[in-house]
Structure formats: C-alpha cells, structure tokens
Scaffold this motif. Structure first.
Motif, short mmCIF file in Angstrom:
data_model
loop_
_atom_site.label_atom_id
_atom_site.label_comp_id
_atom_site.label_asym_id
_atom_site.label_seq_id
_atom_site.Cartn_x
_atom_site.Cartn_y
_atom_site.Cartn_z
N MET A 72 0.99 -1.03 0.05
CA MET A 72 0.01 0.04 0.03
C MET A 72 0.88 1.18 0.10
O MET A 72 1.81 1.45 0.83
N ILE A 73 0.67 2.21 -0.88
CA ILE A 73 1.45 3.10 -0.98
C ILE A 73 0.37 4.36 -0.59
O ILE A 73 -0.65 4.63 -1.56
N HIS A 74 0.50 5.05 0.32
CA HIS A 74 -0.54 6.07 0.82
C HIS A 74 0.10 7.57 0.83
O HIS A 74 0.86 7.83 1.48
N PHE A 75 -0.53 8.26 -0.02
CA PHE A 75 -0.45 9.63 -0.18
C PHE A 75 -1.26 10.66 0.74
O PHE A 75 -2.55 10.44 0.62
N TRP A 76 -0.32 11.58 1.52
CA TRP A 76 -1.51 12.19 2.73
C TRP A 76 -0.46 13.50 2.74
O TRP A 76 0.13 13.66 2.35
N THR A 89 -5.64 4.26 10.98
CA THR A 89 -5.97 3.12 10.31
C THR A 89 -4.79 2.68 9.60
O THR A 89 -4.28 1.63 9.54
N ILE A 90 -4.11 3.72 8.89
CA ILE A 90 -2.99 3.49 8.33
C ILE A 90 -1.62 2.93 9.16
O ILE A 90 -0.87 2.11 8.86
N ASP A 91 -1.70 3.64 10.54
CA ASP A 91 -0.75 2.91 11.42
C ASP A 91 -1.02 1.50 11.68
O ASP A 91 -0.10 0.88 11.91
N THR A 92 -2.22 1.12 12.03
CA THR A 92 -2.47 -0.10 12.50
C THR A 92 -2.25 -1.01 11.25
O THR A 92 -1.45 -2.07 11.26
N LEU A 93 -2.61 -0.80 9.99
CA LEU A 93 -2.18 -1.52 8.66
C LEU A 93 -0.59 -1.53 8.66
O LEU A 93 -0.19 -2.88 8.16
N ALA A 94 -0.02 -0.78 8.84
CA ALA A 94 1.45 -0.81 8.57
C ALA A 94 2.20 -1.50 9.63
O ALA A 94 3.29 -1.98 9.14
N LYS A 95 1.49 -2.22 10.64
CA LYS A 95 2.07 -3.06 11.66
C LYS A 95 1.92 -4.34 11.04
O LYS A 95 2.47 -5.31 11.45
N GLU A 96 1.01 -4.79 10.16
CA GLU A 96 0.55 -5.76 9.43
C GLU A 96 0.90 -6.11 8.06
O GLU A 96 1.01 -7.37 7.74
N GLY A 160 -9.90 9.68 -0.84
CA GLY A 160 -10.69 10.04 0.18
C GLY A 160 -10.53 9.09 1.36
O GLY A 160 -9.58 8.04 1.09
N PHE A 161 -11.45 9.17 2.23
CA PHE A 161 -11.21 8.05 3.45
C PHE A 161 -11.74 6.86 3.21
O PHE A 161 -12.61 6.51 2.23
N THR A 162 -11.17 5.95 3.55
CA THR A 162 -11.44 4.59 3.43
C THR A 162 -10.88 3.83 4.85
O THR A 162 -10.11 4.05 5.32
N SER A 163 -12.24 2.81 5.07
CA SER A 163 -11.96 2.26 6.57
C SER A 163 -10.97 1.17 6.78
O SER A 163 -10.33 0.72 5.55
N ASN A 164 -10.72 0.92 7.80
CA ASN A 164 -9.91 -0.35 8.07
C ASN A 164 -10.12 -1.60 7.17
O ASN A 164 -9.36 -1.99 6.51
N PRO A 165 -11.34 -1.82 7.34
CA PRO A 165 -11.91 -3.01 6.68
C PRO A 165 -11.76 -3.15 5.04
O PRO A 165 -11.26 -3.75 4.51
#
Length: 175
Positions: A72-76, A89-96, A160-165
């Motif tokens: 995942m490449i996330h521009f912010w 959410t990005i922080d949580t996903l970056a751990k997995e 735009g905003f995307t949820s964790n799931p």
C-alpha cells in the motif's frame, strides 16, 4: 429520558433507529465510493512508477524490495483533515502489511518528524516536499491510496477516506 423515549416512539423504536443508521451508512458508503471514482487519478501506467527515496527514519526505500507481497502506497498531508482521521488506520495496517506513506507538502523533515511524534505514528514516511512523487502518481486529492499486487502492478486506487476493513479487503484482493 422522556425526550429519548419520545424519539424512539416517533421513529419506530430501536428497530427503526437501526434501520435509519444502516440507511445513512449505506448512503455514506455509496457517496464515498462515487467521490473516490470521480477523483481517481487518470493514469496511463499499470506498473507503479519507481520510488527511490529516503524515509524520515533515514532508511532507503525502493519499490523492488517490496515485491512478493501486496504493498500500500498512501499519499497524505499533515494539513489534510481527512488524512488525520484516517492516520490511525494507516498506522494499524503498517504493523501488519507492507506500507509506504508519502507526506506531500507537509513541511520540512523536522516538522514532519514532530507531527509523527506528537501523534505517535511510527509508520514509514517519505517527505515529498516538492511533490515529485505525487506528480509521478498523478495525485490531485488527499488522501489517495494505491494498492500494488505482488508483482508491483497497480491493482486498486482509492481517493478519500477508506475504512480499515476496506483497505484490508483491497490488500487481501491484491494477492
């Protein structure tokens, strides 16, 4: 208490309130996906443009090192309200998962490090001070998230905003 009771009686009780919540959630989901579709970058590439950069941590990053698993490449941006809401959410996903984030026009390295420390975000960040990466990826709105498959091909783009799931599902689908 009386006010709450009157509200439930007017709106069909708990069942009616639940239906209303589900209805508005569905509307929000449809609108969110519509905005994502309309703001999606117009790209002419299937393979992600090369990234050879230095993370805030000082480590070098190159896209080739991520082949074999979805990325995942996330521009912010630090000034983007939606990005701030999505950051946990990005922080949580970056751990997995394999995640690279690109902070665009968000100040100096020192300012960006201060922002990350203030908010307790350890995820990997490239500081795109001069918008070079965001131009290469045709970013026009924030946040924008690219999901690459195991071979580095673009499998999904979301704006735009995307949820964790939602992000988890897209990463799972990129396998």
């Amino acid at each position: 208490i009386e006010r709450t009771k009157n509200y439930f009686e007017k709106n069909g009780g708990v069942k009616g309130t639940t239906k209303s919540i589900l209805f508005y959630t569905l509307i929000l989901l449809v609108l969110s996906n519509l905005v994502s579709y309309l703001k999606r970058p117009d790209i002419a590439f299937t393979q992600a443009p090369s990234i050879n950069a230095t993370l805030l941590s000082g480590s070098q990053v190159n896209l080739e090192q991520y082949h074999g698993k979805p990325l995942m490449i996330h521009f912010w941006a630090t000034w983007c309200p939606t990005c701030k809401v999505e950051a946990p959410t990005i922080d949580t996903l970056a751990k997995e998962y394999q995640v690279i984030t690109v902070a665009v026009n968000s100040g100096s390295n020192a300012e960006l490090k201060a922002f990350m420390n203030e908010n307790g975000y350890p995820f990997p960040v490239i500081n795109d001070q001069h918008s070079e990466l965001s131009k290469a990826y045709h970013i026009s709105a924030f946040p924008t998230t690219y999901i690459l498959d195991e071979k580095g091909a673009v499998s999904f783009i979301d704006v735009g905003f995307t949820s964790n799931p939602g992000l988890r599902l897209r990463l799972w689908g990129a396998k």
